[in-house]
Design a protein around this motif. Structure first.
Motif, PDB file in Angstrom:
ATOM      1  N   ASN A  11     -93.632 -38.471  50.530  1.00 24.83           N
ATOM      2  CA  ASN A  11     -92.374 -37.973  51.081  1.00 24.83           C
ATOM      3  C   ASN A  11     -92.072 -38.528  52.467  1.00 24.83           C
ATOM      4  O   ASN A  11     -90.939 -38.420  52.944  1.00 24.83           O
ATOM      5  N   PHE A  12     -93.110 -39.083  53.137  1.00 28.62           N
ATOM      6  CA  PHE A  12     -92.967 -39.478  54.530  1.00 28.62           C
ATOM      7  C   PHE A  12     -93.449 -40.924  54.703  1.00 28.62           C
ATOM      8  O   PHE A  12     -94.544 -41.286  54.274  1.00 28.62           O
ATOM      9  N   ARG A  13     -92.612 -41.720  55.359  1.00 29.54           N
ATOM     10  CA  ARG A  13     -92.968 -43.124  55.589  1.00 29.54           C
ATOM     11  C   ARG A  13     -94.243 -43.209  56.429  1.00 29.54           C
ATOM     12  O   ARG A  13     -94.417 -42.477  57.399  1.00 29.54           O
ATOM     13  N   ASN A  14     -95.119 -44.128  56.054  1.00 29.20           N
ATOM     14  CA  ASN A  14     -96.385 -44.336  56.761  1.00 29.20           C
ATOM     15  C   ASN A  14     -97.270 -43.089  56.768  1.00 29.20           C
ATOM     16  O   ASN A  14     -97.975 -42.807  57.734  1.00 29.20           O
ATOM     17  N   CYS A  15     -97.190 -42.345  55.674  1.00 28.88           N
ATOM     18  CA  CYS A  15     -98.133 -41.251  55.427  1.00 28.88           C
ATOM     19  C   CYS A  15     -98.943 -41.626  54.196  1.00 28.88           C
ATOM     20  O   CYS A  15     -98.378 -41.961  53.153  1.00 28.88           O
ATOM     21  N   GLN A  16    -100.270 -41.614  54.327  1.00 27.38           N
ATOM     22  CA  GLN A  16    -101.157 -42.076  53.260  1.00 27.38           C
ATOM     23  C   GLN A  16    -101.929 -40.918  52.635  1.00 27.38           C
ATOM     24  O   GLN A  16    -102.384 -40.003  53.342  1.00 27.38           O
ATOM     25  N   PRO A  70     -90.236 -40.438  63.606  1.00 25.90           N
ATOM     26  CA  PRO A  70     -90.332 -41.132  62.313  1.00 25.90           C
ATOM     27  C   PRO A  70     -91.324 -42.288  62.307  1.00 25.90           C
ATOM     28  O   PRO A  70     -91.688 -42.770  61.241  1.00 25.90           O
ATOM     29  N   GLN A  71     -91.773 -42.696  63.485  1.00 22.69           N
ATOM     30  CA  GLN A  71     -92.766 -43.772  63.567  1.00 22.69           C
ATOM     31  C   GLN A  71     -94.186 -43.270  63.349  1.00 22.69           C
ATOM     32  O   GLN A  71     -95.141 -44.063  63.352  1.00 22.69           O
ATOM     33  N   ALA A  72     -94.359 -41.969  63.148  1.00 21.85           N
ATOM     34  CA  ALA A  72     -95.697 -41.386  62.996  1.00 21.85           C
ATOM     35  C   ALA A  72     -96.458 -42.032  61.836  1.00 21.85           C
ATOM     36  O   ALA A  72     -95.872 -42.432  60.826  1.00 21.85           O
ATOM     37  N   HIS A  73     -97.784 -42.138  61.991  1.00 21.15           N
ATOM     38  CA  HIS A  73     -98.693 -42.599  60.944  1.00 21.15           C
ATOM     39  C   HIS A  73     -99.698 -41.479  60.685  1.00 21.15           C
ATOM     40  O   HIS A  73    -100.365 -41.020  61.619  1.00 21.15           O
TER      41      HIS A  73
END
Length: 465
Positions: free
Chosen positions: A363-368, A340-343
């Protein structure tokens, strides 16, 4: 009638002007994706003539010249430098509405102090002035980067690269941080010529015999550690066709062994292989602290005759058209479910996919949803990308722009983006669609132009406002 390229170029109201001149303009540049040569940065030799500086690496300009009917000898060939330059000047006169016209004149203005449009009439005068300046010590590659306050940039590098030039640059203390990027094209493209040879080279470098696809991944993890030791912050992938089908480990291991010995893969085998490898790489990137970039939708090297005669990356590419929203979601879900820490950053080349990728990123935290890429990197494309971003996610979290360029003169493109961004926000304020809060909006603009990217690529992203 407004004057061309005046101080308020692209800024259509007072609020936009305040946001740009006071907050965006002073920000330095972090260019997190480009194709500059680290060897040229280290050697820091004069670039030569304006033809060399403008045309030697810039396939955007080559493409326009080719479309204007310029002979290939004056584009990627070895024609006379002044004739090449003049051919581009003539091409530029035809480029009404093309970002090349804006970019090229911003380059003349910001680097050389030339305020007038270049034409056939003044071409020789501008040529002589620019060539005189290019011979000066502060117009070398490092000098040009410093002129526009480029603090940090990420080149694009093969996993087997020795990173010799990055190491040498780090020892120079130039004030410009030049980081490698991990780009494993050969690993992902098991159907392309050279895959088997590349895997054998990777095996040799690792010093361990590969008995499975997991052994290959372990070797890549070691290469990631080496890249990280040398400043790597980011990986990059070009996805040009279907890249996901569900597959078991045994399926993928069989496909890997089949590709290694040079056997032809079916469409489904390729998609299964990529669909298993991409998430595994994504998990490794998350563990190493790398941002994972996915550039989706280029249709490359369409003119095979030109490919044979002039090589790759010469401007013979266009938009791919395939549906990949569900594939992207499956890859991201596999990564984020374990890490979940993925960028990650998602870029699309076909503008029809703007909304799909923007909503997928959210939909995903730290996804730009990434900056307007390649054929979208123009006024309309940047404006639309910002509009889509702002209506699907908090604009204050946006990580800004990049050059994606091979040219040392390309950095005014950051200014181009910043002016468009400030005009977008300023217009919303002027139309009463957002309140005028100079402190809040000024800080947001500063963050988008520079600070958000610094935080995002450090693995410590925050909202910034």
């Amino acid at each position: 009638m407004k004057q061309f390229l005046d101080e308020d170029f692209l800024l259509q109201n007072e609020t936009a002007g305040i946001l740009y001149h006071k907050y965006a303009k002073p920000q330095p540049i972090f260019d997190f994706h480009n194709h500059l040569s680290p060897q040229e940065i280290y050697e820091n030799k004069p670039l030569g003539t304006l033809a060399n500086a403008w045309l030697d690496h810039d396939h955007y300009k080559w493409r326009a010249m080719r479309a204007a009917g310029v002979p290939e000898e004056l584009i990627t060939g070895h024609g006379d430098d002044y004739e090449r330059y003049l051919a581009f000047v003539k091409t530029l006169q035809l480029c009404v509405g093309n970002p090349l016209y804006h970019w090229s004149h911003l380059e003349l203005k910001r680097y050389f102090g030339i305020d007038v449009p270049v034409t056939e009439k003044n071409a020789r005068e501008i040529w002589d002035k620019c060539n005189t300046m290019l011979a000066q010590n502060d117009f070398t590659p490092c000098g040009l980067l410093k002129k526009l306050d480029v603090r940090e940039l990420c080149t694009t590098d093969d996993p087997l690269d020795s990173l010799e030039w990055h190491k040498k640059i780090a020892q120079q203390n130039t004030g410009i941080k030049v980081c490698p990027s991990f780009r494993p094209d050969f690993i992902l493209n098991a159907d392309k010529p050279g895959f088997g040879e590349y895997i054998s080279r990777l095996q040799e470098v690792s010093g361990k015999k590969f008995t499975s696809v997991k052994d290959m991944l372990a070797a890549l993890a070691e290469r990631m550690d080496f890249f990280k030791e040398n400043g790597c912050l980011v990986s990059d992938h070009s996805l040009e066709d279907d890249f996901y089908l569900p597959a078991s480990y045994d399926d993928v291991n069989y496909i890997f062994e089949k590709a290694w010995v040079g056997k032809k893969l079916s469409h489904d085998e390729i998609a299964k292989y990529k669909g298993w490898i991409l998430p595994e790489l994504g998990k490794l990137y998350a563990q190493k602290g790398f941002v994972m970039q996915l550039h989706i939708g280029a249709l490359r090297d369409q003119n095979t005759a030109m490919l044979k005669s002039a090589g790759k990356n010469i401007g013979e590419d266009s938009l791919q058209d395939f549906n990949y929203a569900a594939q992207t979601g499956a890859v991201l879900d596999a990564i984020y479910s374990e890490c979940p820490q993925a960028h990650t950053i998602l870029y699309n080349l076909n503008p029809k996919d703007n909304e799909a990728l923007a909503t997928m990123a959210a939909n995903f935290r730290n996804c730009q949803f990434g900056p307007a890429w390649w054929f979208n990197d123009h006024k309309d494309g940047i404006e639309e990308q910002i509009r889509v971003y702002s209506r699907t996610a908090p604009l204050g979290r946006y990580i800004g722009m990049l050059t994606d360029s091979r040219s040392f003169l390309s950095y005014p493109r950051h200014e181009y983006f910043r002016r468009i961004l400030c005009n977008y926000v300023g217009t919303l304020v002027e139309q009463g669609e957002f309140p005028w809060d100079e402190e809040l909006l000024g800080k947001m603009i500063e963050n988008i132009c520079y600070k958000n990217a610094c935080e995002f690529f450090s693995g410590n992203f925050s909202a910034g406002v």
